[in-house]
Design a protein around this motif. Structure first.
Motif, PDB file in Angstrom:
ATOM      1  N   ALA A   8     -20.196  11.083   2.548  1.00  0.00           N
ATOM      2  CA  ALA A   8     -19.569   9.786   2.300  1.00  0.00           C
ATOM      3  C   ALA A   8     -18.847   9.776   0.960  1.00  0.00           C
ATOM      4  N   GLY A   9     -19.470  10.348  -0.057  1.00  0.00           N
ATOM      5  CA  GLY A   9     -18.834  10.399  -1.372  1.00  0.00           C
ATOM      6  C   GLY A   9     -17.572  11.233  -1.374  1.00  0.00           C
ATOM      7  N   ARG A  10     -17.609  12.377  -0.687  1.00  0.00           N
ATOM      8  CA  ARG A  10     -16.411  13.222  -0.603  1.00  0.00           C
ATOM      9  C   ARG A  10     -15.299  12.500   0.144  1.00  0.00           C
ATOM     10  N   GLN A  11     -15.649  11.800   1.221  1.00  0.00           N
ATOM     11  CA  GLN A  11     -14.634  11.096   1.991  1.00  0.00           C
ATOM     12  C   GLN A  11     -14.022   9.944   1.190  1.00  0.00           C
ATOM     13  N   ARG A  12     -14.840   9.230   0.450  1.00  0.00           N
ATOM     14  CA  ARG A  12     -14.326   8.138  -0.380  1.00  0.00           C
ATOM     15  C   ARG A  12     -13.315   8.678  -1.388  1.00  0.00           C
ATOM     16  N   ALA A  13     -13.657   9.769  -2.053  1.00  0.00           N
ATOM     17  CA  ALA A  13     -12.751  10.362  -3.036  1.00  0.00           C
ATOM     18  C   ALA A  13     -11.486  10.897  -2.366  1.00  0.00           C
ATOM     19  N   HIS A  14     -11.640  11.479  -1.177  1.00  0.00           N
ATOM     20  CA  HIS A  14     -10.487  12.046  -0.473  1.00  0.00           C
ATOM     21  C   HIS A  14      -9.501  10.945  -0.068  1.00  0.00           C
ATOM     22  N   TRP A  15     -10.003   9.837   0.469  1.00  0.00           N
ATOM     23  CA  TRP A  15      -9.113   8.743   0.857  1.00  0.00           C
ATOM     24  C   TRP A  15      -8.457   8.105  -0.363  1.00  0.00           C
ATOM     25  N   GLN A  16      -9.208   7.968  -1.441  1.00  0.00           N
ATOM     26  CA  GLN A  16      -8.645   7.385  -2.655  1.00  0.00           C
ATOM     27  C   GLN A  16      -7.467   8.222  -3.138  1.00  0.00           C
ATOM     28  N   GLU A  17      -7.657   9.523  -3.175  1.00  0.00           N
ATOM     29  CA  GLU A  17      -6.588  10.412  -3.637  1.00  0.00           C
ATOM     30  C   GLU A  17      -5.435  10.436  -2.636  1.00  0.00           C
ATOM     31  N   THR A  18      -5.739  10.386  -1.340  1.00  0.00           N
ATOM     32  CA  THR A  18      -4.686  10.410  -0.324  1.00  0.00           C
ATOM     33  C   THR A  18      -3.775   9.194  -0.447  1.00  0.00           C
ATOM     34  N   TYR A  19      -4.357   8.006  -0.596  1.00  0.00           N
ATOM     35  CA  TYR A  19      -3.537   6.803  -0.753  1.00  0.00           C
ATOM     36  C   TYR A  19      -2.753   6.832  -2.065  1.00  0.00           C
ATOM     37  N   ARG A  20      -3.352   7.391  -3.106  1.00  0.00           N
ATOM     38  CA  ARG A  20      -2.668   7.470  -4.394  1.00  0.00           C
ATOM     39  C   ARG A  20      -1.471   8.431  -4.301  1.00  0.00           C
ATOM     40  N   GLY A  24       1.946   3.992   0.999  1.00  0.00           N
ATOM     41  CA  GLY A  24       2.511   3.543   2.265  1.00  0.00           C
ATOM     42  C   GLY A  24       2.512   4.606   3.342  1.00  0.00           C
ATOM     43  N   MET A  25       1.486   5.444   3.369  1.00  0.00           N
ATOM     44  CA  MET A  25       1.493   6.645   4.212  1.00  0.00           C
ATOM     45  C   MET A  25       1.599   6.340   5.706  1.00  0.00           C
ATOM     46  N   TYR A  26       1.178   5.158   6.145  1.00  0.00           N
ATOM     47  CA  TYR A  26       1.246   4.821   7.564  1.00  0.00           C
ATOM     48  C   TYR A  26       2.466   3.970   7.925  1.00  0.00           C
ATOM     49  N   GLY A  27       3.337   3.759   6.946  1.00  0.00           N
ATOM     50  CA  GLY A  27       4.554   2.998   7.217  1.00  0.00           C
ATOM     51  C   GLY A  27       4.333   1.494   7.058  1.00  0.00           C
ATOM     52  N   ALA A  28       5.416   0.751   7.218  1.00  0.00           N
ATOM     53  CA  ALA A  28       5.378  -0.700   7.004  1.00  0.00           C
ATOM     54  C   ALA A  28       5.087  -1.470   8.283  1.00  0.00           C
ATOM     55  N   GLY A  29       5.359  -0.877   9.429  1.00  0.00           N
ATOM     56  CA  GLY A  29       5.160  -1.579  10.685  1.00  0.00           C
ATOM     57  C   GLY A  29       3.710  -1.601  11.099  1.00  0.00           C
ATOM     58  N   PRO A  30       3.311  -2.583  11.901  1.00  0.00           N
ATOM     59  CA  PRO A  30       1.908  -2.686  12.326  1.00  0.00           C
ATOM     60  C   PRO A  30       1.538  -1.628  13.353  1.00  0.00           C
ATOM     61  N   SER A  31       0.258  -1.374  13.473  1.00  0.00           N
ATOM     62  CA  SER A  31      -0.225  -0.512  14.543  1.00  0.00           C
ATOM     63  C   SER A  31      -0.120  -1.250  15.874  1.00  0.00           C
ATOM     64  N   GLU A  32      -0.105  -0.483  16.950  1.00  0.00           N
ATOM     65  CA  GLU A  32      -0.113  -1.069  18.296  1.00  0.00           C
ATOM     66  C   GLU A  32      -1.344  -1.947  18.488  1.00  0.00           C
ATOM     67  N   ALA A 199      -7.663   2.698  26.875  1.00  0.00           N
ATOM     68  CA  ALA A 199      -7.329   4.024  26.360  1.00  0.00           C
ATOM     69  C   ALA A 199      -5.855   4.078  25.967  1.00  0.00           C
ATOM     70  N   PHE A 200      -5.583   4.678  24.803  1.00  0.00           N
ATOM     71  CA  PHE A 200      -4.193   4.849  24.381  1.00  0.00           C
ATOM     72  C   PHE A 200      -4.107   6.036  23.437  1.00  0.00           C
ATOM     73  N   GLU A 201      -2.894   6.403  23.071  1.00  0.00           N
ATOM     74  CA  GLU A 201      -2.681   7.517  22.162  1.00  0.00           C
ATOM     75  C   GLU A 201      -1.838   7.059  20.984  1.00  0.00           C
ATOM     76  N   GLU A 202      -2.022   7.718  19.839  1.00  0.00           N
ATOM     77  CA  GLU A 202      -1.302   7.333  18.631  1.00  0.00           C
ATOM     78  C   GLU A 202      -1.065   8.570  17.783  1.00  0.00           C
ATOM     79  N   GLY A 203       0.089   8.625  17.153  1.00  0.00           N
ATOM     80  CA  GLY A 203       0.386   9.708  16.225  1.00  0.00           C
ATOM     81  C   GLY A 203       0.942  10.940  16.903  1.00  0.00           C
ATOM     82  N   GLY A 204       1.228  11.951  16.073  1.00  0.00           N
ATOM     83  CA  GLY A 204       1.921  13.128  16.562  1.00  0.00           C
ATOM     84  C   GLY A 204       1.062  14.151  17.261  1.00  0.00           C
ATOM     85  N   LEU A 205      -0.272  14.064  17.158  1.00  0.00           N
ATOM     86  CA  LEU A 205      -1.118  15.098  17.778  1.00  0.00           C
ATOM     87  C   LEU A 205      -1.035  15.143  19.299  1.00  0.00           C
TER      88      LEU A 205
END
Length: 218
Positions: A8-20, A24-32, A199-205
């Protein structure tokens, strides 16, 4: 428990750094999922968003006339949300709180008309922690409220890939995901009316997800 805390601690730090590093990594538009949720939530109600990140969905709800309380464990993501809300003249409709969903939700009983969580429940949370979180969601919902959440599931291409952490949690590319079997969705709906599993799909994967809608039983 110590291993869970370290993850949990590693994930918290990873997300903090990722957003920093990626504003706006997911764009301005809303999710489906947010577009769907706005259509089924009580018009003009109070929405609690869990795992709001930099706020693309929270901002969408606010534009649609909802009052939004957005939480995330990333202070950098929420700072971006507050700045965007201010720039759009939506600051009066959006409040934020840095919060780890392993802890009780920072709202009183029966204080929200709706709760929304896009891919939050499938983060690096144990099954026990997920059950506790859903119980908290029920606590804060008003009678007639609605809970909409999305999760990646065990048919996803990344299920079983990367570093296993047990409990259907796998870490891939630095991000740990709890992949949901269908059984878990039904367990979490105990004491609720389960309206839909979509069921739905999202993103490039692409990512394979379920969108779940449920309301508390009386």
């Amino acid at each position: 428990m110590a291993d869970e805390d370290r993850l949990a601690g590693r994930q918290r730090a990873h997300w903090q750094e990722t957003y920093r590093a990626h504003p706006g990594m997911y764009g301005a538009g809303p999710s489906e999922a947010a577009v769907y949720a706005a259509a089924v939530f009580r018009e003009g109600g109070d929405v609690l968003e869990l795992g709001a990140g930099h706020g693309r969905d929270a901002l969408y709800f606010a534009r649609r006339g909802f009052t939004v309380h957005a939480t995330d464990f990333s202070a950098s993501g929420l700072a971006q949300l507050r700045a965007a809300a201010e720039a759009e003249g939506l600051a009066a409709r959006v409040t934020t709180a840095v919060h780890d969903v392993r802890e009780p939700l920072p709202l009183p009983d029966a204080s929200a008309d709706a709760v929304f969580a896009h891919m939050l429940l499938c983060m690096a949370l144990s099954t026990e922690e997920i059950h506790s979180l859903v119980a908290e969601v029920r606590r804060v919902l008003r009678p007639g409220g609605t809970f909409v959440y999305t999760v990646r599931h065990t048919a996803d291409a990344h299920y079983g890939a990367g570093t296993p952490h047990g409990d259907d949690i796998y870490e891939h590319g630095g991000f740990a995901v709890h992949f949901f079997p269908r059984r878990l969705v039904h367990e979490l709906a105990h004491g609720w009316h389960l309206t839909e599993i979509h069921a739905f799909e999202e993103g490039g994967l692409p990512r394979s997800l379920w969108r779940v809608t449920q309301t508390p039983q009386d």
